[in-house]
Scaffold this motif. Structure first.
Motif, mmCIF file in Angstrom:
data_model
loop_
_atom_site.group_PDB
_atom_site.id
_atom_site.type_symbol
_atom_site.label_atom_id
_atom_site.label_comp_id
_atom_site.label_asym_id
_atom_site.label_seq_id
_atom_site.Cartn_x
_atom_site.Cartn_y
_atom_site.Cartn_z
ATOM 1 N N ARG A 6 0.786 -1.266 -0.126
ATOM 2 C CA ARG A 6 -0.084 0.030 0.138
ATOM 3 C C ARG A 6 0.785 1.373 0.048
ATOM 4 O O ARG A 6 0.618 2.166 -0.472
ATOM 5 N N VAL A 7 2.143 1.150 0.592
ATOM 6 C CA VAL A 7 2.941 2.616 0.636
ATOM 7 C C VAL A 7 3.870 2.268 -0.468
ATOM 8 O O VAL A 7 4.199 3.339 -1.186
ATOM 9 N N ALA A 8 4.460 1.221 -0.804
ATOM 10 C CA ALA A 8 5.549 1.000 -1.943
ATOM 11 C C ALA A 8 5.048 1.389 -3.304
ATOM 12 O O ALA A 8 5.555 1.952 -4.309
ATOM 13 N N ARG A 9 3.710 0.969 -3.651
ATOM 14 C CA ARG A 9 3.310 1.249 -4.948
ATOM 15 C C ARG A 9 3.214 2.822 -5.326
ATOM 16 O O ARG A 9 3.788 2.985 -6.333
ATOM 17 N N PRO A 10 2.473 3.456 -4.580
ATOM 18 C CA PRO A 10 2.636 4.827 -4.880
ATOM 19 C C PRO A 10 3.730 5.507 -4.913
ATOM 20 O O PRO A 10 4.334 6.513 -5.643
ATOM 21 N N MET A 71 -2.758 2.751 -7.130
ATOM 22 C CA MET A 71 -3.988 2.571 -6.630
ATOM 23 C C MET A 71 -4.148 1.117 -6.453
ATOM 24 O O MET A 71 -5.001 0.623 -5.723
ATOM 25 N N GLY A 72 -3.288 0.137 -6.645
ATOM 26 C CA GLY A 72 -3.144 -1.358 -6.550
ATOM 27 C C GLY A 72 -4.078 -1.779 -7.737
ATOM 28 O O GLY A 72 -4.621 -3.139 -7.488
ATOM 29 N N ARG A 73 -4.423 -1.289 -8.563
ATOM 30 C CA ARG A 73 -5.541 -1.777 -9.685
ATOM 31 C C ARG A 73 -4.358 -2.543 -10.813
ATOM 32 O O ARG A 73 -3.526 -1.750 -11.346
ATOM 33 N N LEU A 74 -4.637 -3.540 -11.082
ATOM 34 C CA LEU A 74 -3.850 -4.344 -12.119
ATOM 35 C C LEU A 74 -2.357 -4.135 -11.989
ATOM 36 O O LEU A 74 -1.843 -3.693 -12.924
ATOM 37 N N PRO A 75 -1.862 -4.589 -10.893
ATOM 38 C CA PRO A 75 -0.548 -4.165 -10.494
ATOM 39 C C PRO A 75 0.301 -4.978 -11.416
ATOM 40 O O PRO A 75 1.473 -4.124 -11.803
ATOM 41 N N ASP A 128 4.589 -10.445 -8.449
ATOM 42 C CA ASP A 128 4.171 -10.467 -7.125
ATOM 43 C C ASP A 128 2.714 -10.945 -7.216
ATOM 44 O O ASP A 128 2.039 -10.121 -7.592
ATOM 45 N N THR A 129 2.293 -12.063 -6.727
ATOM 46 C CA THR A 129 0.836 -12.497 -6.635
ATOM 47 C C THR A 129 0.364 -12.308 -5.303
ATOM 48 O O THR A 129 -0.708 -12.571 -5.013
ATOM 49 N N GLU A 130 1.043 -11.415 -4.655
ATOM 50 C CA GLU A 130 0.407 -10.968 -3.373
ATOM 51 C C GLU A 130 -0.113 -12.123 -2.540
ATOM 52 O O GLU A 130 -1.093 -12.010 -1.806
ATOM 53 N N GLY A 131 0.747 -13.286 -2.408
ATOM 54 C CA GLY A 131 0.399 -14.413 -1.746
ATOM 55 C C GLY A 131 -0.650 -15.431 -2.135
ATOM 56 O O GLY A 131 -0.902 -16.442 -1.699
ATOM 57 N N ARG A 132 -1.103 -14.825 -3.449
ATOM 58 C CA ARG A 132 -2.165 -15.687 -3.766
ATOM 59 C C ARG A 132 -1.528 -16.470 -4.988
ATOM 60 O O ARG A 132 -0.556 -16.116 -5.781
ATOM 61 N N PRO A 133 -2.104 -17.662 -5.300
ATOM 62 C CA PRO A 133 -1.540 -18.577 -6.435
ATOM 63 C C PRO A 133 -1.703 -17.871 -7.874
ATOM 64 O O PRO A 133 -2.679 -17.046 -8.096
ATOM 65 N N GLY A 134 -0.666 -17.852 -8.473
ATOM 66 C CA GLY A 134 -0.443 -17.281 -9.940
ATOM 67 C C GLY A 134 -1.269 -18.045 -10.878
ATOM 68 O O GLY A 134 -1.895 -19.176 -10.765
ATOM 69 N N ILE A 135 -1.539 -17.592 -11.921
ATOM 70 C CA ILE A 135 -2.245 -18.131 -13.072
ATOM 71 C C ILE A 135 -1.664 -19.473 -13.450
ATOM 72 O O ILE A 135 -2.164 -20.600 -13.679
ATOM 73 N N ALA A 136 -0.189 -19.603 -13.577
ATOM 74 C CA ALA A 136 0.501 -20.902 -13.961
ATOM 75 C C ALA A 136 0.166 -21.877 -13.118
ATOM 76 O O ALA A 136 -0.109 -22.990 -13.136
ATOM 77 N N TYR A 137 0.246 -21.807 -11.700
ATOM 78 C CA TYR A 137 -0.096 -22.537 -10.654
ATOM 79 C C TYR A 137 -1.454 -22.874 -10.591
ATOM 80 O O TYR A 137 -2.004 -24.138 -10.357
ATOM 81 N N ARG A 138 -2.483 -22.138 -10.862
ATOM 82 C CA ARG A 138 -3.964 -22.503 -10.737
ATOM 83 C C ARG A 138 -4.038 -23.422 -12.049
ATOM 84 O O ARG A 138 -4.798 -24.223 -12.111
#
Length: 180
Positions: A6-10, A71-75, A128-138
């Protein structure tokens, strides 16, 4: 989203928004530097050979991508877009290898390396998948799940076929016994 993201992206996006606005407002500053590259690359990339238009387009992508990234949209997508804008900007804006004056050369090299560092941060953000599985993994999990389901279905079909065969044999024997 974590506090760090939230801080680093901006913080990372600020340079792109400010630089992009400058390119949109004053494309004539960068156009002469871009002209030689535009002459070579524009026809190959099917782009217009108009350096000012290319500077403005780069600036628009920087502003839009930077704002969405902040804003963290489509990062992941915006970080790749921003990396794409950073490459020509760095190459055209900081050609330290062409500088003759040692002080100016050092200054340009520092700016070039700074942009490489920012590029590294963008590349990290792109994966960075933000801890969620990426597309390849899914996709891998879905493929494994489909394979297991198919294997189970084949096994059940074999068992059902064998059972049906046994039932048919029993029915044939009982019919034969009934006739005799």
């Amino acid at each position: 989203m974590s506090l760090i993201r939230r801080v680093a992206r901006p913080m990372l996006a600020a340079m792109f928004v400010v630089g992009g606005l400058d390119q949109l407002r004053h494309p004539a500053k960068q156009a002469p530097k871009l002209a030689p590259l535009a002459e070579q690359a524009a026809p190959a990339l099917h782009l217009p050979n108009d350096p000012e238009l290319l500077v403005r387009a780069n600036g628009a992508v920087m502003v839009g991508g930077g704002a969405l990234f902040a804003m963290g949209r489509l990062p992941r997508i915006t970080s790749v877009l921003l990396a794409g804008t950073l490459l020509p900007t760095t190459y055209v804006g900081h050609p330290f290898w062409e500088e003759k004056d040692p002080a100016r050369r050092a200054q340009q090299r520092t700016a070039f390396l700074k942009n490489l560092g920012i590029l590294g941060g963008l590349l990290l953000a792109a994966v960075d998948t933000e801890g969620r599985p990426g597309i390849a993994y899914r996709v891998h999990l879905a493929t494994e799940r489909a394979g297991r389901t198919a294997k189970t279905t084949r096994r059940e079909a074999r068992h059902a076929a064998r059972a049906a065969k046994r039932e048919a044999r029993l029915a044939a024997h009982s019919a034969h016994d009934a006739l005799t």
